[in-house]
Design a protein around this motif. Sequence first.
Motif, PDB file in Angstrom:
ATOM      1  N   THR A 186      -2.551 -11.791   4.476  1.00 37.91           N
ATOM      2  CA  THR A 186      -2.266 -11.493   5.886  1.00 37.91           C
ATOM      3  C   THR A 186      -1.479 -10.196   6.025  1.00 37.91           C
ATOM      4  O   THR A 186      -1.768  -9.363   6.895  1.00 37.91           O
ATOM      5  N   ILE A 187      -0.479 -10.003   5.149  1.00 40.59           N
ATOM      6  CA  ILE A 187       0.328  -8.782   5.189  1.00 40.59           C
ATOM      7  C   ILE A 187      -0.552  -7.561   4.905  1.00 40.59           C
ATOM      8  O   ILE A 187      -0.472  -6.537   5.604  1.00 40.59           O
ATOM      9  N   VAL A 188      -1.394  -7.669   3.892  1.00 39.17           N
ATOM     10  CA  VAL A 188      -2.273  -6.549   3.533  1.00 39.17           C
ATOM     11  C   VAL A 188      -3.244  -6.250   4.668  1.00 39.17           C
ATOM     12  O   VAL A 188      -3.449  -5.090   5.049  1.00 39.17           O
ATOM     13  N   GLU A 189      -3.847  -7.295   5.236  1.00 41.32           N
ATOM     14  CA  GLU A 189      -4.818  -7.103   6.326  1.00 41.32           C
ATOM     15  C   GLU A 189      -4.178  -6.486   7.555  1.00 41.32           C
ATOM     16  O   GLU A 189      -4.811  -5.701   8.278  1.00 41.32           O
ATOM     17  N   SER A 190      -2.903  -6.806   7.788  1.00 38.62           N
ATOM     18  CA  SER A 190      -2.222  -6.229   8.951  1.00 38.62           C
ATOM     19  C   SER A 190      -2.005  -4.734   8.799  1.00 38.62           C
ATOM     20  O   SER A 190      -1.760  -4.032   9.784  1.00 38.62           O
ATOM     21  N   ASN A 191      -2.094  -4.244   7.566  1.00 32.67           N
ATOM     22  CA  ASN A 191      -1.945  -2.803   7.299  1.00 32.67           C
ATOM     23  C   ASN A 191      -3.283  -2.102   7.081  1.00 32.67           C
ATOM     24  O   ASN A 191      -3.303  -0.932   6.707  1.00 32.67           O
ATOM     25  N   ASP A 192      -4.380  -2.811   7.305  1.00 36.58           N
ATOM     26  CA  ASP A 192      -5.703  -2.264   7.002  1.00 36.58           C
ATOM     27  C   ASP A 192      -5.955  -0.937   7.718  1.00 36.58           C
ATOM     28  O   ASP A 192      -6.423   0.029   7.107  1.00 36.58           O
ATOM     29  N   THR A 193      -5.654  -0.866   9.001  1.00 37.88           N
ATOM     30  CA  THR A 193      -5.897   0.363   9.767  1.00 37.88           C
ATOM     31  C   THR A 193      -5.083   1.525   9.213  1.00 37.88           C
ATOM     32  O   THR A 193      -5.593   2.651   9.062  1.00 37.88           O
ATOM     33  N   LEU A 211      -6.353   6.812   3.490  1.00 43.30           N
ATOM     34  CA  LEU A 211      -7.459   7.105   2.583  1.00 43.30           C
ATOM     35  C   LEU A 211      -8.401   8.162   3.156  1.00 43.30           C
ATOM     36  O   LEU A 211      -8.917   9.013   2.419  1.00 43.30           O
ATOM     37  N   SER A 212      -8.599   8.138   4.475  1.00 46.92           N
ATOM     38  CA  SER A 212      -9.514   9.093   5.100  1.00 46.92           C
ATOM     39  C   SER A 212      -9.013  10.526   5.014  1.00 46.92           C
ATOM     40  O   SER A 212      -9.791  11.476   5.138  1.00 46.92           O
ATOM     41  N   ASN A 213      -7.707  10.698   4.796  1.00 42.11           N
ATOM     42  CA  ASN A 213      -7.117  12.039   4.729  1.00 42.11           C
ATOM     43  C   ASN A 213      -6.928  12.539   3.296  1.00 42.11           C
ATOM     44  O   ASN A 213      -6.251  13.548   3.073  1.00 42.11           O
ATOM     45  N   ALA A 256      -8.482   5.303  -9.805  1.00 39.03           N
ATOM     46  CA  ALA A 256      -8.252   5.067 -11.235  1.00 39.03           C
ATOM     47  C   ALA A 256      -6.854   4.505 -11.476  1.00 39.03           C
ATOM     48  O   ALA A 256      -6.676   3.555 -12.253  1.00 39.03           O
ATOM     49  N   ILE A 257      -5.855   5.078 -10.834  1.00 42.26           N
ATOM     50  CA  ILE A 257      -4.476   4.586 -10.983  1.00 42.26           C
ATOM     51  C   ILE A 257      -4.370   3.170 -10.430  1.00 42.26           C
ATOM     52  O   ILE A 257      -3.707   2.303 -11.019  1.00 42.26           O
ATOM     53  N   ALA A 258      -5.022   2.909  -9.301  1.00 38.12           N
ATOM     54  CA  ALA A 258      -4.994   1.574  -8.698  1.00 38.12           C
ATOM     55  C   ALA A 258      -5.608   0.545  -9.638  1.00 38.12           C
ATOM     56  O   ALA A 258      -5.084  -0.567  -9.794  1.00 38.12           O
ATOM     57  N   ARG A 259      -6.713   0.882 -10.283  1.00 36.63           N
ATOM     58  CA  ARG A 259      -7.367  -0.064 -11.181  1.00 36.63           C
ATOM     59  C   ARG A 259      -6.490  -0.387 -12.383  1.00 36.63           C
ATOM     60  O   ARG A 259      -6.432  -1.539 -12.831  1.00 36.63           O
ATOM     61  N   ASP A 260      -5.815   0.626 -12.924  1.00 36.08           N
ATOM     62  CA  ASP A 260      -4.962   0.394 -14.093  1.00 36.08           C
ATOM     63  C   ASP A 260      -3.642  -0.277 -13.720  1.00 36.08           C
ATOM     64  O   ASP A 260      -3.019  -0.928 -14.555  1.00 36.08           O
ATOM     65  N   GLY A 261      -3.203  -0.087 -12.490  1.00 43.59           N
ATOM     66  CA  GLY A 261      -1.907  -0.640 -12.076  1.00 43.59           C
ATOM     67  C   GLY A 261      -0.774   0.243 -12.542  1.00 43.59           C
ATOM     68  O   GLY A 261      -0.033   0.795 -11.744  1.00 43.59           O
ATOM     69  N   GLU A 262      -0.618   0.379 -13.848  1.00 42.72           N
ATOM     70  CA  GLU A 262       0.316   1.338 -14.449  1.00 42.72           C
ATOM     71  C   GLU A 262      -0.515   2.238 -15.346  1.00 42.72           C
ATOM     72  O   GLU A 262      -0.940   1.837 -16.433  1.00 42.72           O
ATOM     73  N   PHE A 305      -0.508  -1.062  -0.649  1.00 41.26           N
ATOM     74  CA  PHE A 305      -1.619  -0.115  -0.623  1.00 41.26           C
ATOM     75  C   PHE A 305      -2.402  -0.188  -1.933  1.00 41.26           C
ATOM     76  O   PHE A 305      -3.643  -0.152  -1.945  1.00 41.26           O
ATOM     77  N   ALA A 306      -1.687  -0.315  -3.051  1.00 38.33           N
ATOM     78  CA  ALA A 306      -2.346  -0.433  -4.349  1.00 38.33           C
ATOM     79  C   ALA A 306      -3.208  -1.689  -4.402  1.00 38.33           C
ATOM     80  O   ALA A 306      -4.354  -1.655  -4.889  1.00 38.33           O
ATOM     81  N   PHE A 307      -2.686  -2.809  -3.916  1.00 34.85           N
ATOM     82  CA  PHE A 307      -3.443  -4.060  -3.886  1.00 34.85           C
ATOM     83  C   PHE A 307      -4.670  -3.920  -2.984  1.00 34.85           C
ATOM     84  O   PHE A 307      -5.772  -4.369  -3.324  1.00 34.85           O
ATOM     85  N   TRP A 308      -4.492  -3.275  -1.836  1.00 41.55           N
ATOM     86  CA  TRP A 308      -5.601  -3.044  -0.899  1.00 41.55           C
ATOM     87  C   TRP A 308      -6.693  -2.195  -1.544  1.00 41.55           C
ATOM     88  O   TRP A 308      -7.879  -2.473  -1.394  1.00 41.55           O
ATOM     89  N   LEU A 309      -6.286  -1.174  -2.299  1.00 42.73           N
ATOM     90  CA  LEU A 309      -7.256  -0.324  -2.978  1.00 42.73           C
ATOM     91  C   LEU A 309      -8.029  -1.095  -4.038  1.00 42.73           C
ATOM     92  O   LEU A 309      -9.250  -0.918  -4.190  1.00 42.73           O
ATOM     93  N   ARG A 310      -7.341  -1.941  -4.781  1.00 46.09           N
ATOM     94  CA  ARG A 310      -8.026  -2.722  -5.808  1.00 46.09           C
ATOM     95  C   ARG A 310      -9.055  -3.661  -5.184  1.00 46.09           C
ATOM     96  O   ARG A 310     -10.144  -3.850  -5.721  1.00 46.09           O
ATOM     97  N   ARG A 311      -8.692  -4.247  -4.051  1.00 47.46           N
ATOM     98  CA  ARG A 311      -9.646  -5.116  -3.355  1.00 47.46           C
ATOM     99  C   ARG A 311     -10.830  -4.308  -2.836  1.00 47.46           C
ATOM    100  O   ARG A 311     -11.974  -4.735  -2.903  1.00 47.46           O
ATOM    101  N   LEU A 312     -10.524  -3.113  -2.293  1.00 48.90           N
ATOM    102  CA  LEU A 312     -11.576  -2.264  -1.747  1.00 48.90           C
ATOM    103  C   LEU A 312     -12.549  -1.852  -2.843  1.00 48.90           C
ATOM    104  O   LEU A 312     -13.773  -1.785  -2.631  1.00 48.90           O
ATOM    105  N   TYR A 313     -12.014  -1.581  -4.003  1.00 48.65           N
ATOM    106  CA  TYR A 313     -12.834  -1.151  -5.133  1.00 48.65           C
ATOM    107  C   TYR A 313     -13.634  -2.316  -5.715  1.00 48.65           C
ATOM    108  O   TYR A 313     -14.607  -2.115  -6.421  1.00 48.65           O
ATOM    109  N   GLY A 314     -13.197  -3.536  -5.399  1.00 48.43           N
ATOM    110  CA  GLY A 314     -13.927  -4.700  -5.884  1.00 48.43           C
ATOM    111  C   GLY A 314     -13.290  -5.349  -7.092  1.00 48.43           C
ATOM    112  O   GLY A 314     -13.973  -5.672  -8.064  1.00 48.43           O
TER     113      GLY A 314
END
Length: 387
Positions: free
Chosen positions: A289-296, A302-304, A315-321, A369-378
């Motif tokens: 819910t917290i992540v979805e509330s920040n989706d916009t 990301l668009s910028n 790549a950084i998001a997928r590795d985490g560290e 944002f990192a968690f959102w990116l990982r979800r977006l990437y699949g």
Amino acid sequence: MTYPLNPFIVAGRIEPEYFCDRRTEARRLVKSVTNGNNIVLISPRRMGKTGLIQYCYDQPEISNAYYTFFVDILHTSSLREFTYMLGREIFRTLLPFGRRIVARFVSTIRSISGKFGFDPMTGIPTFNLELGDIERPEYTLEEIFLYLAEADRPCIVAIDEFQQVARYPEKNIEALLRSHIQRLRNCHFIFAGSERHMMQEMFTSSARPFYHSADLLELKAIPPSVYVPFVVGHFEKRHRAIDPADVERVYEMFQGHTYYIQKAFNEAFSDTPEGSRCSIDIIRRSIDTIVESNDTIFREILSNIPEKQKQLLYAIARDGEAKAITSAAFIRRHRLSSASSVQSALLRLVDKDIVSCCADSWTINDRLFAFWLRRLYGAPTHPLAPL
């Protein structure tokens, strides 16, 4: 006993009962500034710097004897903005102390005193200053420091994200600030920053003006052995149950970052009725819910971001560290183009305050944002999926 509706506070001042640990750091900080020293406070973003400073400000040895000011300069880009932010913070902080105290400050800041005034109906002082009204920031800054030197009680000034002054276009800003600060006997400073290498360079390099001018305190993650019982205890006090192992999974998901852990349990607590158990499913839905509330907001960020930078960010998001990000192995694994393009993209992401390096690992500053990116990437599984 009456308790707040939610014990996991994520905004405003935190009462001691709801402030998790940091006793050692708090004692060190209070001791340093009350004994006439300045102190450098370094920690990653969202690790609790602001909360610690406010907690220390509320301690009786400080609150009963000092004027305390806190100014965040992260989004400033010039000496003019720095001066404006500092002057506004001092003015607003002094308001509760009465008209005489405010009038003394106004009379000292003569270069812009015409922009201050008093409401004719209420008699309350007003701050009508705009950024463009500061025509000579060096002179106005000198007047502000003059007030701090002559204030009727000692002062403590916390400047958050202090490394930002090194990016100002004006020359010798560090030397200018150091020349004022070293003459003050009535005022002590907390220099807080999240960019570890920059802050250490500013205060430990013999070539920089602030060399050896302050004690150093590095704020690290609260250990899980302290944080887990803190969370479990507050659930139990309010007649709710939670599995310590589930709390530890959230701690590991956010790598001990205080804000994100507090935010997750603030949401999960509100979704757990009195007399029931906060399950891992409730926690997972709360974080979603917290992540979805920040989706916009995240999509706008990301668009910028240009394509090359976006590829590195994924790549950084997928590795985490992410380690050794200019190595052939990293570039090949994430199908990036070259070490030089990675280095160029990295500099841009750092300038935008999207990624940072700690202990030779690159991470995305905003863990949500990192968690959102990982979800977006699949990402194949949720970090809190059933074991």
